[in-house]
Design an enzyme around this catalytic site. Structure first.
Site, PDB file in Angstrom:
ATOM      1  N   HIS A   1       0.872  -1.191   0.000  1.00 19.46           N
ATOM      2  CA  HIS A   1       0.000   0.000   0.000  1.00 19.46           C
ATOM      3  C   HIS A   1       0.898   1.226   0.000  1.00 19.46           C
ATOM      4  CE1 HIS A   1      -3.852   2.031   1.766  1.00 19.46           C
ATOM      5  NE2 HIS A   1      -3.142   2.891   1.033  1.00 19.46           N
TER       6      HIS A   1
ATOM      7  N   HIS B   1       1.403   4.793  -2.450  1.00 17.76           N
ATOM      8  CA  HIS B   1       1.066   5.636  -3.605  1.00 17.76           C
ATOM      9  C   HIS B   1       2.365   6.284  -4.072  1.00 17.76           C
ATOM     10  CE1 HIS B   1      -3.312   5.479  -2.631  1.00 17.76           C
ATOM     11  NE2 HIS B   1      -2.827   5.290  -1.419  1.00 17.76           N
TER      12      HIS B   1
ATOM     13  N   HIS C   1      -9.497   0.882  -1.470  1.00 14.37           N
ATOM     14  CA  HIS C   1      -9.464   1.534  -0.169  1.00 14.37           C
ATOM     15  C   HIS C   1     -10.897   1.465   0.392  1.00 14.37           C
ATOM     16  CE1 HIS C   1      -5.659   3.161  -1.472  1.00 14.37           C
ATOM     17  NE2 HIS C   1      -5.558   4.013  -0.474  1.00 14.37           N
TER      18      HIS C   1
ATOM     19  N   GLU D   1     -11.300   3.275   5.799  1.00 14.02           N
ATOM     20  CA  GLU D   1     -10.242   4.156   6.320  1.00 14.02           C
ATOM     21  C   GLU D   1     -10.968   5.234   7.139  1.00 14.02           C
ATOM     22  OE1 GLU D   1      -8.225   6.450   3.292  1.00 14.02           O
ATOM     23  OE2 GLU D   1      -6.596   7.066   4.650  1.00 14.02           O
TER      24      GLU D   1
ATOM     25  N   ASP E   1       1.719   3.949   2.844  1.00 10.71           N
ATOM     26  CA  ASP E   1       0.701   4.800   2.210  1.00 10.71           C
ATOM     27  C   ASP E   1       1.348   5.976   1.443  1.00 10.71           C
ATOM     28  OD1 ASP E   1      -1.876   5.425   1.479  1.00 10.71           O
ATOM     29  OD2 ASP E   1      -2.529   6.136   3.438  1.00 10.71           O
ATOM     30  N   ASP E   2       1.650   7.068   2.148  1.00 10.33           N
ATOM     31  CA  ASP E   2       2.241   8.263   1.516  1.00 10.33           C
ATOM     32  C   ASP E   2       3.390   8.742   2.403  1.00 10.33           C
ATOM     33  OD1 ASP E   2       0.083   8.799  -0.640  1.00 10.33           O
ATOM     34  OD2 ASP E   2      -1.051   8.555   1.215  1.00 10.33           O
TER      35      ASP E   2
HETATM   36  N1  ADE Z   1      -4.535   8.690  -2.016  1.00  9.56           N
HETATM   37  C1  ADE Z   1      -3.318   8.770  -1.467  1.00  9.56           C
HETATM   38  N2  ADE Z   1      -3.338   8.408  -0.190  1.00  9.56           N
HETATM   39  C2  ADE Z   1      -4.617   8.073   0.113  1.00  9.56           C
HETATM   40  C3  ADE Z   1      -5.290   7.617   1.268  1.00  9.56           C
HETATM   41  N3  ADE Z   1      -4.653   7.423   2.438  1.00  9.56           N
HETATM   42  N4  ADE Z   1      -6.615   7.389   1.198  1.00  9.56           N
HETATM   43  C4  ADE Z   1      -7.266   7.594   0.059  1.00  9.56           C
HETATM   44  N5  ADE Z   1      -6.685   8.019  -1.066  1.00  9.56           N
HETATM   45  C5  ADE Z   1      -5.368   8.251  -1.047  1.00  9.56           C
HETATM   46 ZN    ZN Z   2      -3.735   4.743   0.348  1.00  6.73          ZN
END
Ligand code: ADE
Ligand code: ZN
Length: 348
Positions: free
Chosen positions: A13, A15, A193, A196, A274-275
């Site tokens: 996971h 991006h 997703h 969340e 994630d990011d």
């Molecule tokens: N795009 C990038 N990070 C995300 C996240 N945590 N939830 C939904 N979309 C995303």
């Molecule tokens: Zn994500």
């Protein structure tokens, strides 16, 4: 003590646009003569104070605005892979958001061309195996997703799966039922997703309507005992991202994160970043923070790494090769702990 950086793991996971570090944003902005709405790197980093998912997405989409040329996508991906090697990542399944680039006039082939050639170099030069997952933006229309799928079919061999991301609340999985049905009939694997910020019902919908084989995040499943039982019995993997949940205020603290409870409930949970450029840590930092805050054992941590390969889209032979590596790591870690207990002075 376990060295979580050395633990062999898959990242499922991630991006790619969420790995865009401020230094590289400014470098590429200058190269492309595009303005960044912040005076410098420190001012940009100072804006990474999020109150929820949408407040993050606004900054995330603004950051990727400087990406224009194939070389930019190559540099972004290559920078992540160089970092991934130091994180013990053997295999990465990487999301990208084509609609966020195509709507600014960047051709689909420019995006995929740059990312793919960096992934190929990463495999050759760094030994990192990888797959690409194309995400649809759930706050865009079904029609836009369908058009994106049409274009992706021309790159069929370079994308293993499709996913669903962006603003969750108010954009339920069922909005994309036909898109996912078509993607599956064309042979793509599917993930989404769900759970969340959105309710547990979105997880159920992603499973029943989109037929996904993996849920991204999914931590709100813990609010629904019947759903937890189903996820456990069907061994549906969940790609959990602790630091993301903390920074987007989905959980109040890492100490209160449900990851340990998820493992105890028998769920196939994995740990991911994630990011990471926006959330203050790459995957090993995520492992380290949950290990300490939730008092995870060596067995819990190696289980998370085993789950990451079980949940991957790797072929069974490669999966086995990596899980064998974890067993060797686990045996060496336990042996080291025994030696330390027996003779604390002799072990450095
Ligand atoms: N795009 C990038 N990070 C995300 C996240 N945590 N939830 C939904 N979309 C995303
Ligand atoms: Zn994500």
């Amino acid at each position: 003590m376990i060295d979580v950086r050395a633990l062999p793991k898959a990242e499922l996971h991630l991006h790619i646009e969420g790995t865009f570090e401020p230094e590289l944003i400014f470098e590429i902005a200058e190269r492309n003569r595009v303005a960044v709405p912040y005076p410098n790197v420190d001012a940009l980093r100072a804006a990474y104070d999020f109150s929820n998912l949408q407040s993050f997405l606004n900054v995330y989409y603004a950051g990727m605005n400087v990406l224009r040329e194939e070389r930019d996508y190559y540099d972004l991906t290559a920078a992540y892979l160089r970092r991934a090697v130091t994180e013990g990542i053997r295999h990465a399944e990487i999301f990208f958001d084509p609609q966020a680039h195509v709507k600014r006039g960047v051709p689909f082939d420019t995006i995929v061309g740059g990312i793919r050639s960096a992934l190929e170099s990463g495999e050759r030069e760094l030994g990192i195996s990888s797959h690409l997952i194309m995400c649809f933006l759930r706050d865009f229309s079904e029609e836009s997703a369908m058009q994106t799928l049409d274009v992706a079919l021309r790159n069929r061999d370079r994308i293993v799966a499709v996913g669903l991301d962006s603003s969750e609340t108010g954009n339920p999985p069922a909005k994309f039922a036909r898109v996912f049905e078509r993607a599956r009939s064309e042979g793509f694997r599917t993930v989404a997703h769900a759970g969340e910020e959105g309710p547990p019902e979105y997880i159920v919908e992603a499973l029943d309507v989109l037929n996904v084989s993996r849920i991204d995040h999914g931590i709100r499943c813990m609010e629904d005992a019947a759903l937890v039982e189903r996820l456990r019995d069907e061994r549906v993997p969940l790609t959990v991202c602790p630091l993301s949940n903390l920074r987007l205020r989905v959980v109040p603290s890492i100490e209160e994160h449900p990851l340990h409870a998820m493992l105890e409930a028998g769920l196939v949970a994995t740990v991911n970043s994630d990011d990471p450029a926006y959330f203050g840590g790459y995957v090993s930092e995520n492992y380290a923070r949950v290990a300490s805050a939730l008092h995870l054992s060596v067995s819990d941590l190696t289980m998370l790494a085993q789950n990451s390969f079980e949940a991957s889209f790797l072929d069974p032979q490669k999966r086995r090769q990596f899980t064998d590596e974890i067993e060797v790591f686990r045996a060496a870690t336990l042996q080291d702990a025994r030696l330390r207990r027996a003779n604390p002075q002799a072990v450095p």
